[in-house]
Motif scaffolding. Sequence first.
Motif, mmCIF file in Angstrom:
data_model
loop_
_atom_site.group_PDB
_atom_site.id
_atom_site.type_symbol
_atom_site.label_atom_id
_atom_site.label_comp_id
_atom_site.label_asym_id
_atom_site.label_seq_id
_atom_site.Cartn_x
_atom_site.Cartn_y
_atom_site.Cartn_z
ATOM 1 N N PHE A 1 14.729 -5.030 -0.029
ATOM 2 C CA PHE A 1 13.571 -5.072 0.861
ATOM 3 C C PHE A 1 12.213 -5.150 0.177
ATOM 4 O O PHE A 1 11.209 -4.791 0.785
ATOM 5 C CB PHE A 1 13.585 -3.841 1.782
ATOM 6 N N THR A 2 12.130 -5.591 -1.067
ATOM 7 C CA THR A 2 10.799 -5.742 -1.651
ATOM 8 C C THR A 2 10.110 -6.965 -1.058
ATOM 9 O O THR A 2 10.767 -7.950 -0.691
ATOM 10 C CB THR A 2 10.862 -5.908 -3.180
ATOM 11 N N MET B 1 -0.643 6.528 4.246
ATOM 12 C CA MET B 1 0.766 6.849 4.443
ATOM 13 C C MET B 1 1.463 7.318 3.167
ATOM 14 O O MET B 1 2.286 8.226 3.196
ATOM 15 C CB MET B 1 1.503 5.644 5.032
ATOM 16 N N LYS B 2 1.138 6.699 2.039
ATOM 17 C CA LYS B 2 1.815 7.115 0.810
ATOM 18 C C LYS B 2 1.541 8.586 0.502
ATOM 19 O O LYS B 2 2.429 9.307 0.021
ATOM 20 C CB LYS B 2 1.398 6.239 -0.366
ATOM 21 N N THR B 3 0.328 9.045 0.773
ATOM 22 C CA THR B 3 0.000 10.454 0.535
ATOM 23 C C THR B 3 0.835 11.357 1.431
ATOM 24 O O THR B 3 1.377 12.381 0.986
ATOM 25 C CB THR B 3 -1.499 10.702 0.777
ATOM 26 N N PHE B 4 0.950 10.989 2.719
ATOM 27 C CA PHE B 4 1.776 11.781 3.637
ATOM 28 C C PHE B 4 3.229 11.805 3.164
ATOM 29 O O PHE B 4 3.868 12.866 3.138
ATOM 30 C CB PHE B 4 1.704 11.206 5.058
ATOM 31 N N PHE B 5 3.766 10.627 2.816
ATOM 32 C CA PHE B 5 5.162 10.554 2.394
ATOM 33 C C PHE B 5 5.403 11.379 1.129
ATOM 34 O O PHE B 5 6.427 12.052 1.001
ATOM 35 C CB PHE B 5 5.556 9.098 2.137
ATOM 36 N N SER C 1 0.832 -1.213 0.000
ATOM 37 C CA SER C 1 0.000 0.000 0.000
ATOM 38 C C SER C 1 0.862 1.256 0.000
ATOM 39 O O SER C 1 0.422 2.322 -0.426
ATOM 40 C CB SER C 1 -0.931 0.007 1.217
ATOM 41 N N ILE C 2 2.101 1.140 0.478
ATOM 42 C CA ILE C 2 3.014 2.283 0.451
ATOM 43 C C ILE C 2 3.770 2.314 -0.865
ATOM 44 O O ILE C 2 3.954 3.365 -1.485
ATOM 45 C CB ILE C 2 3.992 2.209 1.641
ATOM 46 N N LEU C 3 4.196 1.143 -1.330
ATOM 47 C CA LEU C 3 4.963 1.080 -2.571
ATOM 48 C C LEU C 3 4.101 1.383 -3.796
ATOM 49 O O LEU C 3 4.500 2.135 -4.678
ATOM 50 C CB LEU C 3 5.591 -0.314 -2.696
ATOM 51 N N LYS C 4 2.895 0.796 -3.831
ATOM 52 C CA LYS C 4 2.067 0.883 -5.038
ATOM 53 C C LYS C 4 0.750 1.619 -4.806
ATOM 54 O O LYS C 4 -0.073 1.709 -5.714
ATOM 55 C CB LYS C 4 1.747 -0.525 -5.546
ATOM 56 N N GLY C 5 0.546 2.119 -3.612
ATOM 57 C CA GLY C 5 -0.758 2.661 -3.255
ATOM 58 C C GLY C 5 -1.081 4.009 -3.890
ATOM 59 O O GLY C 5 -0.286 4.605 -4.609
ATOM 60 N N ASN C 6 -2.271 4.490 -3.540
ATOM 61 C CA ASN C 6 -2.787 5.756 -4.050
ATOM 62 C C ASN C 6 -2.182 6.916 -3.261
ATOM 63 O O ASN C 6 -2.248 6.945 -2.034
ATOM 64 C CB ASN C 6 -4.321 5.746 -3.911
ATOM 65 N N SER C 7 -1.603 7.876 -3.974
ATOM 66 C CA SER C 7 -1.006 9.044 -3.297
ATOM 67 C C SER C 7 -2.000 10.191 -3.175
ATOM 68 O O SER C 7 -1.615 11.317 -2.875
ATOM 69 C CB SER C 7 0.247 9.504 -4.041
ATOM 70 N N ASN C 8 -3.278 9.908 -3.414
ATOM 71 C CA ASN C 8 -4.318 10.943 -3.303
ATOM 72 C C ASN C 8 -5.324 10.632 -2.203
ATOM 73 O O ASN C 8 -6.469 11.069 -2.255
ATOM 74 C CB ASN C 8 -5.046 11.092 -4.647
ATOM 75 N N TYR C 9 -4.920 9.845 -1.213
ATOM 76 C CA TYR C 9 -5.800 9.545 -0.087
ATOM 77 C C TYR C 9 -6.118 10.860 0.649
ATOM 78 O O TYR C 9 -5.226 11.683 0.862
ATOM 79 C CB TYR C 9 -5.108 8.560 0.859
ATOM 80 N N PRO C 10 -7.365 11.072 1.030
ATOM 81 C CA PRO C 10 -7.699 12.349 1.693
ATOM 82 C C PRO C 10 -7.034 12.492 3.067
ATOM 83 O O PRO C 10 -7.249 11.670 3.947
ATOM 84 C CB PRO C 10 -9.225 12.284 1.826
ATOM 85 N N VAL D 1 16.560 -2.838 13.270
ATOM 86 C CA VAL D 1 16.223 -2.019 12.100
ATOM 87 C C VAL D 1 14.743 -1.671 12.212
ATOM 88 O O VAL D 1 13.888 -2.546 12.091
ATOM 89 C CB VAL D 1 16.471 -2.773 10.778
ATOM 90 N N PRO D 2 14.399 -0.420 12.494
ATOM 91 C CA PRO D 2 12.985 -0.072 12.632
ATOM 92 C C PRO D 2 12.219 -0.379 11.354
ATOM 93 O O PRO D 2 12.672 -0.057 10.253
ATOM 94 C CB PRO D 2 13.001 1.432 12.928
ATOM 95 N N ALA D 3 11.067 -1.018 11.484
ATOM 96 C CA ALA D 3 10.311 -1.490 10.321
ATOM 97 C C ALA D 3 9.958 -0.350 9.365
ATOM 98 O O ALA D 3 9.872 -0.554 8.150
ATOM 99 C CB ALA D 3 9.045 -2.213 10.775
ATOM 100 N N LYS D 4 9.764 0.854 9.921
ATOM 101 C CA LYS D 4 9.351 1.939 9.027
ATOM 102 C C LYS D 4 10.490 2.417 8.125
ATOM 103 O O LYS D 4 10.246 3.118 7.147
ATOM 104 C CB LYS D 4 8.771 3.100 9.811
ATOM 105 N N LEU D 5 11.718 2.010 8.426
ATOM 106 C CA LEU D 5 12.829 2.417 7.568
ATOM 107 C C LEU D 5 12.659 1.841 6.164
ATOM 108 O O LEU D 5 12.909 2.515 5.163
ATOM 109 C CB LEU D 5 14.157 1.970 8.182
ATOM 110 N N GLN D 6 12.203 0.577 6.076
ATOM 111 C CA GLN D 6 11.952 -0.007 4.752
ATOM 112 C C GLN D 6 10.853 0.754 4.013
ATOM 113 O O GLN D 6 10.934 0.975 2.809
ATOM 114 C CB GLN D 6 11.555 -1.478 4.882
ATOM 115 N N ALA D 7 9.819 1.151 4.758
ATOM 116 C CA ALA D 7 8.732 1.927 4.145
ATOM 117 C C ALA D 7 9.246 3.283 3.662
ATOM 118 O O ALA D 7 8.888 3.745 2.570
ATOM 119 C CB ALA D 7 7.600 2.112 5.146
#
Length: 401
Positions: free
Chosen positions: A386-387, A289-293, A204-213, A313-319
């Motif tokens: 990390f894929t 999250m993708k929209t925020f990033f 959802s972060i790699l391929k998700g929608n970057s227009n989430y409200p 290694v904090p999991a969010k680092l991969q994200a």
Amino acid sequence: MKILLVTQYFFPENFKSNDIAFELVKRGHDVTVLTGLPNYPEGKIYNSYGFFKKRKEVINGVKVIRTLLIPRGKGGGIRLFLNYFSWAFFASFRALSLAFQSKFDAVLVHEPSPITQGFPAIVVKKIQKIPLYFWVLDLWPESLTSAGGITNKTVLSFFTKMVKYIYDKSDKILISSEGFKESILVKGDYNEKLLYFPNWAEDSILKGNSNYPIPELPKGFKILFAGNIGVAQDVNSIIKAALILKEKLDIHFVFVGDGRSKIQLEDFVNENNLNKTVHFLGRFPLDAMKTFFTQADVLLVSLKDELIFNVTVPAKLQAYLCTQKPILGMLNGEGAAIINEAKCGFSVNAGDSKELAKGIIKLYEMDNEDRYILGKNGFQYFEENFTMTKCLDNLESILKS
């Protein structure tokens, strides 16, 4: 293969156990998940689940069996203890009957805290004489000291013996960080059992929608911190950096998430008139999250200076790596090493607010093209390491071996 995945946390809770189960089913495997009633992170059982509700269900082809537990509540020490051990107790009894009802080829444990998740898996392993794969995402008993503040030697000795027992019964110990080796090998001769198996970023972060409200973010240079706002993340040091940069009104610290330290930070922000540059937006679903990033200029990751966090290694680092944004770290050890190796940003020592402020200014003054190169470097490193596809290809080969 017929695989039993043992984990206290599963969909609709958001953990990597979801990816493992759903992806293995897509690949043709028969997956059963032994889990608990969902209650993370709110601390109460989700609506539509309960003692007599949805104890068995099929989700995306995965057979899910849920056992009772005492909800974690607000996450205090006693309540967490009851949550951890109640699930291990009820799940072990359910594992006993499950072991006689269904035949499995392997049992896999997904272990963010607690370590007690290993007990139901051991029950099935012993009865069916099948291999047990234990994926370590949190080191015990170290996490009891760092996150729980437990220093009693008798208590720590008890949990150390428990950890050794679970490692002894595991055929392979999968580690999410190379830094975990030292802690595990101190407890026994497990070198032949250890296999590196890292985390990955959600699709959802790699391929998700970057227009989430999402709420409108402040104008200017945005430093985004996403995830748990807690003691382990040393968010107090982040706020101290914000205080140093108080007069830089074009630099904004944006916190997305929740946690034990949030109220304390909000009080500090109000007391020091930081409201113009520090913003708490609350918790949002993973799909947002993708929209925020995408709208951030820099992504911030931090951990306290303690042994357990230095090898984690904090999991969010991969994200973060897959978002093609520069990364700024305030942490030591494995996480800092990845940022430096990937050439995706800068890392300063854990707890060093002054250097963090300098790192922010350095990125702020950098031209867009140079920041873009840092982000591209991070994405390239992510694709190489990390894929989800590569990680689960590796897991599939481990299970088949």
